[in-house]
Design an enzyme around this catalytic site. Structure first.
Site, PDB file in Angstrom:
ATOM      1  N   TYR A   1      96.909 -16.487  29.711  1.00  0.00           N
ATOM      2  CA  TYR A   1      95.761 -16.976  28.928  1.00  0.00           C
ATOM      3  C   TYR A   1      95.013 -15.801  28.314  1.00  0.00           C
ATOM      4  O   TYR A   1      94.769 -14.805  28.986  1.00  0.00           O
ATOM      5  CB  TYR A   1      94.797 -17.779  29.823  1.00  0.00           C
ATOM      6  CG  TYR A   1      94.705 -19.204  29.334  1.00  0.00           C
ATOM      7  CD1 TYR A   1      94.047 -19.477  28.133  1.00  0.00           C
ATOM      8  CD2 TYR A   1      95.306 -20.244  30.002  1.00  0.00           C
ATOM      9  CE1 TYR A   1      93.999 -20.771  27.644  1.00  0.00           C
ATOM     10  CE2 TYR A   1      95.267 -21.539  29.516  1.00  0.00           C
ATOM     11  CZ  TYR A   1      94.610 -21.794  28.339  1.00  0.00           C
ATOM     12  OH  TYR A   1      94.574 -23.069  27.847  1.00  0.00           O
TER      13      TYR A   1
ATOM     14  N   GLU B   1      92.165 -16.267  25.615  1.00  0.00           N
ATOM     15  CA  GLU B   1      91.187 -16.714  24.608  1.00  0.00           C
ATOM     16  C   GLU B   1      90.374 -15.532  24.114  1.00  0.00           C
ATOM     17  O   GLU B   1      89.968 -14.671  24.895  1.00  0.00           O
ATOM     18  CB  GLU B   1      90.250 -17.761  25.224  1.00  0.00           C
ATOM     19  CG  GLU B   1      90.878 -19.144  25.294  1.00  0.00           C
ATOM     20  CD  GLU B   1      89.930 -20.186  25.885  1.00  0.00           C
ATOM     21  OE1 GLU B   1      88.850 -19.805  26.370  1.00  0.00           O
ATOM     22  OE2 GLU B   1      90.287 -21.372  25.850  1.00  0.00           O
TER      23      GLU B   1
ATOM     24  N   ASP C   1      98.636 -21.645   0.060  1.00  0.00           N
ATOM     25  CA  ASP C   1      99.439 -22.051   1.210  1.00  0.00           C
ATOM     26  C   ASP C   1     100.893 -21.706   0.889  1.00  0.00           C
ATOM     27  O   ASP C   1     101.573 -22.443   0.176  1.00  0.00           O
ATOM     28  CB  ASP C   1      99.265 -23.549   1.475  1.00  0.00           C
ATOM     29  CG  ASP C   1     100.000 -24.004   2.726  1.00  0.00           C
ATOM     30  OD1 ASP C   1     100.840 -23.233   3.240  1.00  0.00           O
ATOM     31  OD2 ASP C   1      99.730 -25.121   3.194  1.00  0.00           O
TER      32      ASP C   1
ATOM     33  N   THR D   1     102.921 -20.758   7.433  1.00  0.00           N
ATOM     34  CA  THR D   1     103.675 -20.911   8.664  1.00  0.00           C
ATOM     35  C   THR D   1     104.541 -19.666   8.802  1.00  0.00           C
ATOM     36  O   THR D   1     104.765 -18.925   7.842  1.00  0.00           O
ATOM     37  CB  THR D   1     104.606 -22.144   8.623  1.00  0.00           C
ATOM     38  OG1 THR D   1     105.433 -22.040   7.473  1.00  0.00           O
ATOM     39  CG2 THR D   1     103.805 -23.441   8.565  1.00  0.00           C
TER      40      THR D   1
ATOM     41  N   LYS E   1     109.444 -20.786   8.425  1.00  0.00           N
ATOM     42  CA  LYS E   1     110.276 -21.292   7.320  1.00  0.00           C
ATOM     43  C   LYS E   1     111.060 -20.119   6.727  1.00  0.00           C
ATOM     44  O   LYS E   1     111.841 -19.519   7.447  1.00  0.00           O
ATOM     45  CB  LYS E   1     109.393 -22.039   6.332  1.00  0.00           C
ATOM     46  CG  LYS E   1     108.745 -23.263   7.021  1.00  0.00           C
ATOM     47  CD  LYS E   1     107.814 -24.075   6.150  1.00  0.00           C
ATOM     48  CE  LYS E   1     107.160 -25.178   6.969  1.00  0.00           C
ATOM     49  NZ  LYS E   1     106.153 -25.937   6.194  1.00  0.00           N
TER      50      LYS E   1
ATOM     51  N   ARG F   1     108.025 -20.927  15.497  1.00  0.00           N
ATOM     52  CA  ARG F   1     107.063 -21.910  14.997  1.00  0.00           C
ATOM     53  C   ARG F   1     105.661 -21.385  15.251  1.00  0.00           C
ATOM     54  O   ARG F   1     105.280 -21.153  16.400  1.00  0.00           O
ATOM     55  CB  ARG F   1     107.236 -23.253  15.717  1.00  0.00           C
ATOM     56  CG  ARG F   1     108.629 -23.815  15.672  1.00  0.00           C
ATOM     57  CD  ARG F   1     108.631 -25.301  15.936  1.00  0.00           C
ATOM     58  NE  ARG F   1     108.281 -25.994  14.714  1.00  0.00           N
ATOM     59  CZ  ARG F   1     109.119 -26.180  13.691  1.00  0.00           C
ATOM     60  NH1 ARG F   1     110.353 -25.736  13.748  1.00  0.00           N
ATOM     61  NH2 ARG F   1     108.725 -26.815  12.618  1.00  0.00           N
TER      62      ARG F   1
HETATM   63  C1  LIG Z   1     105.135 -26.763   6.557  1.00  0.00           C
HETATM   64  C2  LIG Z   1     103.868 -26.709   5.836  1.00  0.00           C
HETATM   65  C3  LIG Z   1     102.641 -26.829   6.484  1.00  0.00           C
HETATM   66  C4  LIG Z   1     102.477 -27.283   7.909  1.00  0.00           C
HETATM   67  O1  LIG Z   1     103.108 -26.636   8.864  1.00  0.00           O
HETATM   68  P1  LIG Z   1     103.327 -27.287  10.305  1.00  0.00           P
HETATM   69  O2  LIG Z   1     103.709 -26.081  11.079  1.00  0.00           O
HETATM   70  O3  LIG Z   1     104.404 -28.296  10.140  1.00  0.00           O
HETATM   71  O4  LIG Z   1     102.042 -27.878  10.755  1.00  0.00           O
HETATM   72  C5  LIG Z   1     101.495 -26.661   5.734  1.00  0.00           C
HETATM   73  N1  LIG Z   1     101.542 -26.405   4.431  1.00  0.00           N
HETATM   74  C6  LIG Z   1     102.711 -26.313   3.773  1.00  0.00           C
HETATM   75  C7  LIG Z   1     102.700 -26.031   2.313  1.00  0.00           C
HETATM   76  C8  LIG Z   1     103.913 -26.464   4.440  1.00  0.00           C
HETATM   77  O5  LIG Z   1     105.056 -26.398   3.766  1.00  0.00           O
END
Ligand SMILES: *Cc1c(COP(=O)(O)O)cnc(C)c1O
Length: 426
Positions: free
Chosen positions: A61, A63, A207, A233, A236, A242
């Site tokens: 932990y 925080e 994003d 994220t 990807k 993750r």
């Molecule tokens: C995948 C994605 C997210 C969310 O990610 P999670 O890890 O699935 O919550 C947010 N914004 C965009 C543009 C994404 O492609």
């Protein structure tokens, strides 16, 4: 681990403790080895990243932030988080990185918490046009607690028209604007969005969840100079575990950090932080630049091959790692096509297309991406074969010719057996 980074230990302890879960994990490994994975948000992490996620760091932990924790015993955790942060800052050229968000959705929620109040107006790309749920779409908390207004793409070009975005922004005066999305096959004009956000005094969030690896690899322009916050994220195209990161200039660092903790989250997932650090180190290498270029080259080639086989690509093609295919012309709904492709060992997802005429649960399109297959070493020459398979299966799905689907399944298995997946047992 053998010299190729292949994991050779097949979950011995897990098998003893919980054979049921162990056998499902094993089955998933075989599936990931044996199929052609074309979901653009998926990838294969390296054996090193995988190993980091499975460490004792999960026991701890912590925080707070390095040097300012609410628990003792941070001798090893602090340096891990500092390294992850510094690597993110160096790779993306930002003042500040927060590596604690649990995933992309909570990362975006933290941005709302940092810069908006419930009821404020947020401008984002419409979900069926390619935006993400968390950009203010109705069913998401972000669309329930905030007033979401939406831009889309033009019917004739399949691309976002910044004149329309500007008009909307001037009329609606949003507190925040999101650019980027989940089904956007074209380069995002961060500079254009930046000018609009400055004009209306909105906080601009890029994003880049889908394209972070392409930005790191130098094949998509960086948003950093043009936006207030970069949200991404890590799992990807960036090819990490993750998780997620928020990056910003020094002036916003405190607001972002406070929003993530204690605003939204408790203890950070330290095993994930370590794996993010490893992935960022990998992404800073020359091999990763080669990888990113190949992802785009593969997507472009796959797009050309599909277009030549009468597939209707939204926006006519791609600049990045993904293709959005409208199957209306082929007479097969997206879900039926996706399920047939899955039976053939080709894993995609059904997806809405701009100006969708069907329901979001049974839309007209499929979404296809090249990050995962490129991690396995497939190149442009293989895209001819991939396009041919997709064509055969979609045609078979339209006519119910299941034997043709089975034939493709065998061919997929044969090709993929020649390209071992990173991180998986041999
Ligand atoms: C995948 C994605 C997210 C969310 O990610 P999670 O890890 O699935 O919550 C947010 N914004 C965009 C543009 C994404 O492609």
């Amino acid at each position: 681990m053998d010299i190729h980074g292949q994991v050779t230990n097949c979950h011995l302890e897990l098998g003893r403790t919980d054979p049921e879960i162990a056998s499902l994990v094993r089955a998933e490994e075989l599936l990931q080895q044996d199929t052609l994975r074309l979901i653009p948000s998926e990838n294969y992490v390296s054996a090193a990243v995988l190993e980091a996620t499975g460490t004792v760091l999960t026991n701890k932990y912590s925080e707070g932030y390095p040097g300012r924790r609410y628990y003792e015993g941070q001798q090893n955790i602090d340096p891990i988080e500092i390294i992850a942060r510094e690597r993110a800052q160096a790779l993306f050229g930002v003042d500040h990185a927060n590596v604690q968000p649990y995933s992309g959705s909570p990362a975006n929620l933290a941005v709302y918490l940092a810069f908006a109040r419930p009821g404020d107006t947020v401008l984002g790309m419409s979900l069926p046009m390619g935006g993400h749920l968390t950009h203010g779409w109705g069913v998401s908390a972000t669309g329930t607690w905030f007033r979401g207004v939406r831009y889309g793409v033009r019917a004739d070009t399949g691309r976002t028209d910044l004149d329309e975005v500007r008009e909307l922004a001037l009329r609606e005066r949003p507190k925040m604007i999101f650019c980027g999305g989940t089904a956007v096959p074209r380069t995002v004009d961060f500079a254009g969005f930046g000018a609009i956000a400055r004009e209306v005094g909105a906080i601009l969030v890029a994003d880049v969840s889908h394209i972070a690896g392409l930005i790191a690899g130098g094949v998509h322009p960086s948003p950093v100079e043009h936006v207030d916050v970069v949200s991404t994220t890590t799992h990807k195209t960036l090819r990490g575990p993750r998780g997620a990161m928020l990056m910003c200039a020094r002036e916003h660092a405190k607001a972002i950090d406070k929003a993530v903790f204690p605003g939204l989250q408790g203890g950070p997932h330290n095993h994930t932080t370590a794996a993010i650090a490893v992935a960022l180190r990998e992404a800073a290498g020359e091999d990763f630049r080669v990888y990113a270029r190949q992802v785009v080259a593969n997507a472009k080639r796959l797009g050309e091959e599909l277009a030549a086989r009468d597939f209707d690509l939204v926006s006519g093609g791609t600049d990045n790692h993904l293709l959005l295919v409208d199957l209306t012309r082929r007479g097969v709904p997206g879900k039926i096509a996706a399920k047939a492709l899955d039976r053939a060992g080709i894993v995609v997802n059904h997806n809405t297309v701009p100006f969708e005429t069907r329901s979001p649960f049974d839309p007209s399109g499929i979404r296809i991406g090249t990050p995962a297959l490129t991690s396995r070493g497939l190149t442009q020459e293989h895209m001819v074969c991939v396009a041919r398979w997709i064509d055969r299966v979609v045609t078979a799905a339209a006519t119910g010719a299941e034997d043709r689907v089975a034939a493709v399944r065998q061919e997929v298995r044969e090709l993929m057996s020649g390209f071992p997946a990173p991180g998986l047992p041999v």
